[in-house]
Scaffold this active site. Structure first.
Site, PDB file in Angstrom:
ATOM      1  N   ASN A   1     -16.534  71.242   5.028  1.00 54.90           N
ATOM      2  CA  ASN A   1     -16.945  70.369   6.137  1.00 54.90           C
ATOM      3  C   ASN A   1     -15.772  69.597   6.746  1.00 54.90           C
ATOM      4  O   ASN A   1     -15.979  68.670   7.514  1.00 54.90           O
ATOM      5  CB  ASN A   1     -18.051  69.404   5.674  1.00 54.90           C
ATOM      6  CG  ASN A   1     -17.599  68.506   4.550  1.00 54.90           C
ATOM      7  OD1 ASN A   1     -16.481  68.624   4.064  1.00 54.90           O
ATOM      8  ND2 ASN A   1     -18.462  67.609   4.124  1.00 54.90           N
TER       9      ASN A   1
ATOM     10  N   HIS B   1     -11.232  64.759   9.594  1.00 53.60           N
ATOM     11  CA  HIS B   1     -11.951  64.581   8.325  1.00 53.60           C
ATOM     12  C   HIS B   1     -11.285  65.458   7.269  1.00 53.60           C
ATOM     13  O   HIS B   1     -11.287  66.685   7.392  1.00 53.60           O
ATOM     14  CB  HIS B   1     -13.422  65.006   8.513  1.00 53.60           C
ATOM     15  CG  HIS B   1     -14.255  64.909   7.266  1.00 53.60           C
ATOM     16  ND1 HIS B   1     -15.288  65.768   6.981  1.00 53.60           N
ATOM     17  CD2 HIS B   1     -14.211  64.049   6.225  1.00 53.60           C
ATOM     18  CE1 HIS B   1     -15.841  65.436   5.835  1.00 53.60           C
ATOM     19  NE2 HIS B   1     -15.199  64.395   5.342  1.00 53.60           N
TER      20      HIS B   1
ATOM     21  N   ASN C   1     -15.050  58.360  -0.340  1.00 57.67           N
ATOM     22  CA  ASN C   1     -15.231  58.743  -1.750  1.00 57.67           C
ATOM     23  C   ASN C   1     -14.210  57.954  -2.558  1.00 57.67           C
ATOM     24  O   ASN C   1     -13.046  58.378  -2.665  1.00 57.67           O
ATOM     25  CB  ASN C   1     -14.919  60.237  -1.967  1.00 57.67           C
ATOM     26  CG  ASN C   1     -16.032  61.161  -1.531  1.00 57.67           C
ATOM     27  OD1 ASN C   1     -17.062  60.732  -1.042  1.00 57.67           O
ATOM     28  ND2 ASN C   1     -15.821  62.447  -1.717  1.00 57.67           N
TER      29      ASN C   1
ATOM     30  N   GLY D   1     -20.602  63.021  12.628  1.00 57.75           N
ATOM     31  CA  GLY D   1     -21.900  63.703  12.590  1.00 57.75           C
ATOM     32  C   GLY D   1     -21.664  65.190  12.430  1.00 57.75           C
ATOM     33  O   GLY D   1     -20.738  65.600  11.743  1.00 57.75           O
TER      34      GLY D   1
ATOM     35  N   HIS E   1     -21.973  57.375   5.505  1.00 58.58           N
ATOM     36  CA  HIS E   1     -20.680  58.047   5.733  1.00 58.58           C
ATOM     37  C   HIS E   1     -20.773  59.221   6.694  1.00 58.58           C
ATOM     38  O   HIS E   1     -19.761  59.792   7.083  1.00 58.58           O
ATOM     39  CB  HIS E   1     -20.077  58.510   4.410  1.00 58.58           C
ATOM     40  CG  HIS E   1     -20.506  59.875   3.959  1.00 58.58           C
ATOM     41  ND1 HIS E   1     -21.815  60.251   3.768  1.00 58.58           N
ATOM     42  CD2 HIS E   1     -19.775  60.973   3.644  1.00 58.58           C
ATOM     43  CE1 HIS E   1     -21.876  61.489   3.361  1.00 58.58           C
ATOM     44  NE2 HIS E   1     -20.665  61.965   3.275  1.00 58.58           N
TER      45      HIS E   1
END
Lengths: 482, 124
Positions: free
Chosen positions: A204, A236, A331, A380, A405
């Site tokens: 992801n 990300h 995390n 998203g 998150h």
């Protein structure tokens, strides 16, 4: 509402309490709408919130965010704060991808101005920013360099001309967690990380160009340098193989600790050790080192993206104005001060798929944002929206300064792949106005928008619950998927 | 979730190892050029399998070694794995997915009709 044998109590339109049962030391608390709770109750996430409540030293609640879904041991979208003296630290409460997180870069350009060049620009970013399985970065670390990355984080990147002072100031914890000890990181973990610095990874992880489509809070948006129509870049990624290996190594260490200390928990993946034990301290030193690697990794990815924009558009840095808004992890486990039963306590807050969300005035927030609260970045899915939020005081009262998150998965990767058989995801995304460049079509199929919950609904819950407030919505226009 | 069946425990464990490598690469492209071995111990069948899978995964994660075949022997608490394969060669091997780690989540080894069954999950 019932979950198997458990009656879940509705406290408000956005909060639900799971009562203490059996070995639970505290109740569970889930932030969700009624509709979302029905979905959440279909998988194992509620059971996992209850399991986390068994951990020694947990304070107030085992918390679930609206993007919660099942993870290994701890749910993803979970928060657990432990008493710093009596409590435990659990690698499973942080996750394999230590300090996985998001960074947002703003620009002086509008998305409209970029539109004619977008296809070539995203191809250039796909070429210049290493992504996908087995990718390696342009930086070849010596063993000594890697140790510096582990202790200095983004500041190592600054020492190599890959980060500005402003980048450092706008990164959570200044891009460097204290207490990192490279000796606490195994040789295997170091080996896995050595060639991966400055790589996006797969799954992801992504780099995307977004357009600011709506501003909800003008004062905060102004402070963050955001305006409607603006082109921004969202990245990300995390600590790559190094972080995965640190987690794996210490899950084994802690399973052994639990056996020796006769700690019995409902799930092996909750393996933990007391914070003040040698094992707990060593994990926290390794965790800080892996977190620093992640900060440096995202910094180098941002540097590569900036350089690519400059070269491709033939602009100067001042005209492009690509400056870091913020970088936040989702995390992690961090020592913080929180009020518990009217008393200030030092606690270790585990956030696995949850974002720190400090309100205005907190000294941890960069000076230029301190009057509006910490920026919180919520990616998203690749077809709809991402959000910029700001920290709010209610988060300190009810969620240990934490919020959601992301959208949170609602389909497994296998289900997602199965649902797209025969379709061209790239064409489907083009119809939605999103250009996609990807390293793997298989991974892309796992990341279809339908695989995720509606991020607007998730953000609506945290906004209504007061544990963050909406600042701006972003819409992806071009995406590099790992 | 990976589900594997075997007539006996050594066969079950070796099939689990091959399943793990099949998640990484098309094993038909891997030559049996050299052997590597690993040894683990465990009290329960789950502990044995989990430790063995971790060690096998490290052959790839730390040493970029790909296995084509696997052989397992079990003696009491001790499990010995021997794999045959070769180091990753990006001109001939395409790594299919990035595996973060083998997890202990929901890992089981149990008797089933005709032998044994194991289930395990890798984090991707």
């Amino acid at each position: 509402m019932r979950f198997q044998e458990v009656e879940i109590r509705k406290l408000s339109e956005t909060t639900w309490e799971i009562p203490r049962k059996n070995g639970m030391r505290v109740p569970g608390l889930i932030f969700a709408s009624e509709k979302m709770m029905e979905d959440i109750a279909r998988d194992e996430a509620i059971r996992q919130v209850m399991n986390v409540a068994h951990l020694p030293g947990i304070l107030k609640y085992s918390i679930g965010m609206p993007d919660i879904h099942w993870g290994y041991g701890f749910p993803i979208g979970g928060v657990a704060a432990m008493d710093a003296r009596e409590g435990v630290v659990s690698p499973g409460g942080v996750g394999y991808d230590i300090n996985c997180g998001v960074r947002l870069l703003r620009s002086e350009l509008t998305a409209e101005a970029l539109r004619p060049k977008l296809r070539e620009l995203i191809s250039a970013l796909h070429r210049e920013v290493p992504s996908g399985v087995g990718s390696t970065g342009f930086i070849r670390l010596t063993a000594q360099d890697e140790e510096k990355v582990l202790t200095e984080g983004s500041r190592w990147a600054a020492s190599r001309g890959l980060a500005s002072a402003e980048d450092i100031a706008c990164t959570e914890s200044g891009g460097k967690l204290p207490g990192a000890d490279p000796d606490a990181v195994s040789a295997v973990a170091k080996k896995r990380g050595r060639d991966q610095l400055g790589t996006l990874g797969s799954g992801n992880h992504f780099l995307e160009i977004d357009e600011v489509t709506e501003v909800f809070d003008e004062e905060a948006a102004r402070a963050f340098g955001l305006f409607p129509g603006q082109a921004t870049v969202l990245i990300h990624s995390g600590s790559r193989g190094l972080g995965y290996q640190v987690c794996d190594d210490y899950l084994v260490t802690m399973a052994d600790y639990m056996r020796r200390n006769k700690i019995d928990l409902p799930d092996r993946q909750l393996a933990c050790a007391h914070i003040r034990s040698p094992e707990g301290k060593r994990y926290l030193s390794a965790l800080a080192a892996a977190a620093n690697y992640a900060f440096a990794n995202r910094q180098i990815l941002a540097h590569q993206a900036r350089e690519t924009f400059l070269r491709f558009l033939g602009m100067g840095p001042n005209d492009l104005g690509m400056r870091l808004v913020y970088d936040c992890g989702h995390n992690n486990a961090k020592f913080e001060e929180h009020e518990v039963n009217g008393e200030k306590r030092s606690v270790l807050v585990h956030r696995k798929g949850a974002t720190r969300c400090f309100p205005a005035g907190n000294p941890e927030i960069p000076q230029s944002y301190r009057h509006v609260g910490q920026p919180v970045l919520i990616p998203g899915d690749m077809g709809n929206a991402s959000y910029v939020l700001a920290g709010s005081p209610e988060a300190m009262r009810s969620s240990f300064g934490s919020t959601c998150h992301g959208a949170g998965r609602k389909m497994s990767r296998t289900q997602a792949r199965g649902s797209v058989r025969g379709k061209s995801i790239i064409q489907e995304m083009e119809k939605r106005g999103v250009i996609v460049a990807c390293a793997s079509h298989k991974t892309l199929a796992e990341e279809i928008p339908e695989a995720y919950k509606d991020v607007s609904e998730v953000v609506g819950v945290v906004h209504d619950a007061g544990i963050a407030r909406r600042v701006a919505r972003l819409r992806p226009v071009a995406v590099v998927k790992g | 979730m990976i589900e594997v069946r075997g007539e006996d425990l050594p066969q079950l464990f070796s099939s689990c190892i091959l399943a793990l490598f099949s998640l990484l690469v098309d094993r038909r492209t891997v030559r049996e050029a050299e052997a590597r071995s690993a040894e683990v111990t465990g009290d329960t069948l789950e502990e044995k399998l989990f430790s063995l899978l971790r060690e096998a995964f490290l052959l790839f994660a730390a040493h970029q070694f790909l296995a084509r075949t696997a052989h397992v022997t079990i003696e009491g608490k001790r499990v010995v794995l021997t794999v045959s394969g070769e180091p990753l060669d990006s001109s001939r091997h395409t790594v299919i997915r990035e595996i973060k780690a083998v997890t202990a989540h929901a890992l089981v080894v149990e008797r089933s009709p005709g032998g044994y069954l194991a289930r395990f999950i890798v984090d991707v």
